[in-house]
Design a protein around this motif. Structure first.
Motif, PDB file in Angstrom:
ATOM      1  N   LEU A  61      -5.514  -2.175   2.214  1.00 40.20           N
ATOM      2  CA  LEU A  61      -5.861  -2.947   1.020  1.00 40.20           C
ATOM      3  C   LEU A  61      -4.682  -3.726   0.466  1.00 40.20           C
ATOM      4  N   ALA A  62      -3.478  -3.203   0.636  1.00 44.99           N
ATOM      5  CA  ALA A  62      -2.286  -3.866   0.113  1.00 44.99           C
ATOM      6  C   ALA A  62      -1.060  -3.263   0.770  1.00 44.99           C
ATOM      7  N   THR A  63       0.021  -4.039   0.770  1.00 44.36           N
ATOM      8  CA  THR A  63       1.309  -3.502   1.166  1.00 44.36           C
ATOM      9  C   THR A  63       2.179  -3.473  -0.083  1.00 44.36           C
ATOM     10  N   THR A  64       3.218  -2.661  -0.044  1.00 48.26           N
ATOM     11  CA  THR A  64       3.984  -2.428  -1.272  1.00 48.26           C
ATOM     12  C   THR A  64       5.327  -3.144  -1.314  1.00 48.26           C
ATOM     13  N   GLY A  65       5.648  -3.932  -0.306  1.00 50.19           N
ATOM     14  CA  GLY A  65       6.928  -4.631  -0.295  1.00 50.19           C
ATOM     15  C   GLY A  65       6.906  -5.888  -1.148  1.00 50.19           C
ATOM     16  N   ALA A  66       8.064  -6.522  -1.241  1.00 48.12           N
ATOM     17  CA  ALA A  66       8.187  -7.770  -2.000  1.00 48.12           C
ATOM     18  C   ALA A  66       7.474  -8.915  -1.284  1.00 48.12           C
ATOM     19  N   SER A  67       7.373  -8.823   0.040  1.00 47.58           N
ATOM     20  CA  SER A  67       6.671  -9.846   0.807  1.00 47.58           C
ATOM     21  C   SER A  67       5.724  -9.165   1.791  1.00 47.58           C
ATOM     22  N   ARG A  68       4.831  -9.938   2.349  1.00 47.65           N
ATOM     23  CA  ARG A  68       3.847  -9.375   3.281  1.00 47.65           C
ATOM     24  C   ARG A  68       4.529  -8.802   4.525  1.00 47.65           C
ATOM     25  N   SER A  69       3.909  -7.777   5.068  1.00 47.10           N
ATOM     26  CA  SER A  69       4.406  -7.165   6.295  1.00 47.10           C
ATOM     27  C   SER A  69       4.190  -8.115   7.460  1.00 47.10           C
ATOM     28  N   ARG A  70       5.178  -8.228   8.324  1.00 46.98           N
ATOM     29  CA  ARG A  70       5.001  -9.083   9.502  1.00 46.98           C
ATOM     30  C   ARG A  70       3.979  -8.480  10.459  1.00 46.98           C
ATOM     31  N   PHE A  71       3.680  -7.196  10.316  1.00 40.33           N
ATOM     32  CA  PHE A  71       2.715  -6.540  11.181  1.00 40.33           C
ATOM     33  C   PHE A  71       1.286  -6.714  10.682  1.00 40.33           C
ATOM     34  N   PHE A  72       1.134  -6.970   9.385  1.00 42.69           N
ATOM     35  CA  PHE A  72      -0.183  -7.177   8.785  1.00 42.69           C
ATOM     36  C   PHE A  72      -0.110  -8.359   7.827  1.00 42.69           C
ATOM     37  N   LEU A  78       0.877  -5.748  -3.256  1.00 41.43           N
ATOM     38  CA  LEU A  78       0.419  -5.377  -4.603  1.00 41.43           C
ATOM     39  C   LEU A  78       0.821  -6.451  -5.606  1.00 41.43           C
ATOM     40  N   GLY A  79       2.026  -7.004  -5.444  1.00 42.56           N
ATOM     41  CA  GLY A  79       2.488  -8.063  -6.331  1.00 42.56           C
ATOM     42  C   GLY A  79       1.572  -9.273  -6.310  1.00 42.56           C
ATOM     43  N   GLU A  80       1.117  -9.659  -5.129  1.00 36.74           N
ATOM     44  CA  GLU A  80       0.194 -10.792  -5.007  1.00 36.74           C
ATOM     45  C   GLU A  80      -1.155 -10.507  -5.672  1.00 36.74           C
ATOM     46  N   GLN A  81      -1.479  -9.239  -5.791  1.00 34.46           N
ATOM     47  CA  GLN A  81      -2.751  -8.851  -6.383  1.00 34.46           C
ATOM     48  C   GLN A  81      -2.637  -8.577  -7.884  1.00 34.46           C
ATOM     49  N   GLY A  82      -1.514  -8.989  -8.465  1.00 38.83           N
ATOM     50  CA  GLY A  82      -1.365  -8.898  -9.910  1.00 38.83           C
ATOM     51  C   GLY A  82      -0.569  -7.711 -10.421  1.00 38.83           C
ATOM     52  N   PHE A  83      -0.037  -6.892  -9.529  1.00 36.38           N
ATOM     53  CA  PHE A  83       0.747  -5.742  -9.947  1.00 36.38           C
ATOM     54  C   PHE A  83       2.225  -6.091  -9.856  1.00 36.38           C
ATOM     55  N   ALA A  84       2.751  -6.631 -10.933  1.00 35.86           N
ATOM     56  CA  ALA A  84       4.142  -7.083 -10.956  1.00 35.86           C
ATOM     57  C   ALA A  84       5.093  -5.904 -10.815  1.00 35.86           C
TER      58      ALA A  84
END
Length: 164
Positions: A61-72, A78-84
């Motif tokens: 559903l989401a990854t927790t890093g600052a940027s998207r995972s290169r694997f997915f 989470l940041g992109e989904q509004g969780f700053a």
């Protein structure tokens, strides 16, 4: 949702909701319970979830890093989904005694950086969903200081007290 206590508190605060932390003895047991339908979701390292994701037995559903995972790359953070302020990137460091000579630390750092740049090493780590991002000793000190401060504030704000 099964998460570490740290992740639970941060996500609950960001979502302005209550999330119940359920302690497990490792994320594999939590993943087993999710796969069996006993819990609705799990937050765990990608390396432990990847076999289930590739087999379509679970959905990321989401990854927790600052940027998207290169694997997915199709999965938003989470940041992109509004969780700053939800950069929960896991990292590993190589430590030496405090009195280790600077030239020795530099040589070790150079050797590690060279090793993790080898194609076989990069490939082996990528097979486990690890993204290699070597740092300098100064960058590691900065990362450690940042995370220590973040954890310290969180522990203080929750009122956590060790037992005993």
């Amino acid at each position: 949702m099964i998460m570490s206590l740290y992740d639970t508190v941060r996500l609950a605060r960001a979502a302005k909701t209550e999330v119940r932390h359920v302690p497990y003895r490792g994320s594999q047991l939590a993943i087993q319970d999710m796969m069996g339908g006993q819990v609705p979701a799990v937050v765990a390292p990608l390396v432990e979830l990847t076999p289930h994701l590739k087999g379509d037995r679970a959905r990321l559903l989401a990854t927790t890093g600052a940027s998207r995972s290169r694997f997915f790359p199709q999965t938003p953070t989470l940041g992109e989904q509004g969780f700053a302020d939800m950069d929960l990137t896991e990292w590993h460091g190589l430590f030496a005694p405090a009195n280790t000579p600077t030239d020795t630390v530099s040589r070790l750092n150079s050797a590690v950086r060279a090793a993790v740049a080898l194609p076989d090493v990069v490939e082996a780590l990528a097979a486990q969903s690890f993204e290699v991002a070597p740092t300098s000793p100064a960058e590691l000190r900065s990362l450690l200081a940042r995370d220590t401060q973040l954890w310290g504030r969180l522990v203080t704000s929750t009122g956590f007290k060790p037992e005993g």
